[in-house]
Design an enzyme around this catalytic site. Structure first.
Site, short mmCIF file in Angstrom:
data_model
loop_
_atom_site.label_atom_id
_atom_site.label_comp_id
_atom_site.label_asym_id
_atom_site.label_seq_id
_atom_site.Cartn_x
_atom_site.Cartn_y
_atom_site.Cartn_z
CG ASP A 102 -1.95 -1.08 1.23
OD1 ASP A 102 -2.43 -1.41 0.14
OD2 ASP A 102 -2.28 -1.58 2.31
CG ASP A 148 -6.59 -1.53 -1.28
OD1 ASP A 148 -6.80 -2.75 -1.42
OD2 ASP A 148 -5.66 -1.08 -0.58
#
EC number: 3.4.23.36
Length: 159
Positions: free
Chosen positions: A113, A139
């Site tokens: 991320d 995401d």
């Protein structure tokens, strides 16, 4: 149907490309790269769980359950008679995002991320919090697809 596959492929390629850039140019546990003021940054993190770092126990359980869900989603779209472009794009976003994060989980046991939208950072009820989690392109695709699906449910599924 091509729109479904094209959208999923685009998400996968963009997700993996940007994660590779994050791995190459951002260092874990170092300062974030500030893009806009203090609220949009690039911050390298690795997530072994699902959304918001929640864990389902064994990484293998997460891989198997995600694979089954994505396979069911794929089969649903392929065998559906619904060829509404919004329907195909929405499910393409969700499938592409799931595969993008799945690739990370299978290859390294964790998801990279790096997009950090810091809406609020400070004390809340006596604890230091950063209100928004660090996330990635996959995401974002899953979230956008799910939101569009909820908002336009009647448009996609009425006869």
């Amino acid at each position: 149907m091509q729109l479904f596959f094209l959208c999923a492929a685009l998400v996968i390629v963009l997700d993996q490309f940007t994660k590779q850039l994050a791995i190459t140019h951002l260092m874990p546990n170092e300062e974030s790269l500030v893009l806009i003021a203090e609220w949009l940054k690039l911050t390298y993190t690795e997530n072994t769980g699902i959304a918001f770092g929640l864990s389902l126990g064994s990484p293998m359980i997460l891989i198997v359950s995600t694979t089954l869900i994505l396979a069911a989603l794929f089969l649903y779209v392929v065998f559906s008679k619904n060829r509404n472009p919004g329907f195909l794009i929405t499910f393409g976003l969700i499938l592409g995002g799931g595969i993008g994060n799945g690739i990370d989980r299978i290859l390294s046991g964790r998801v990279v991320d790096f997009i950090h939208v810091d809406i609020y950072q400070g004390y809340l009820f006596g604890s230091w919090v950063s209100l928004w989690p660090v996330f990635n392109i996959a995401d974002s695709a899953i979230t956008i697809g799910a939101c569009v699906l909820v908002i336009w449910y009647n448009r996609f599924f009425t006869r």
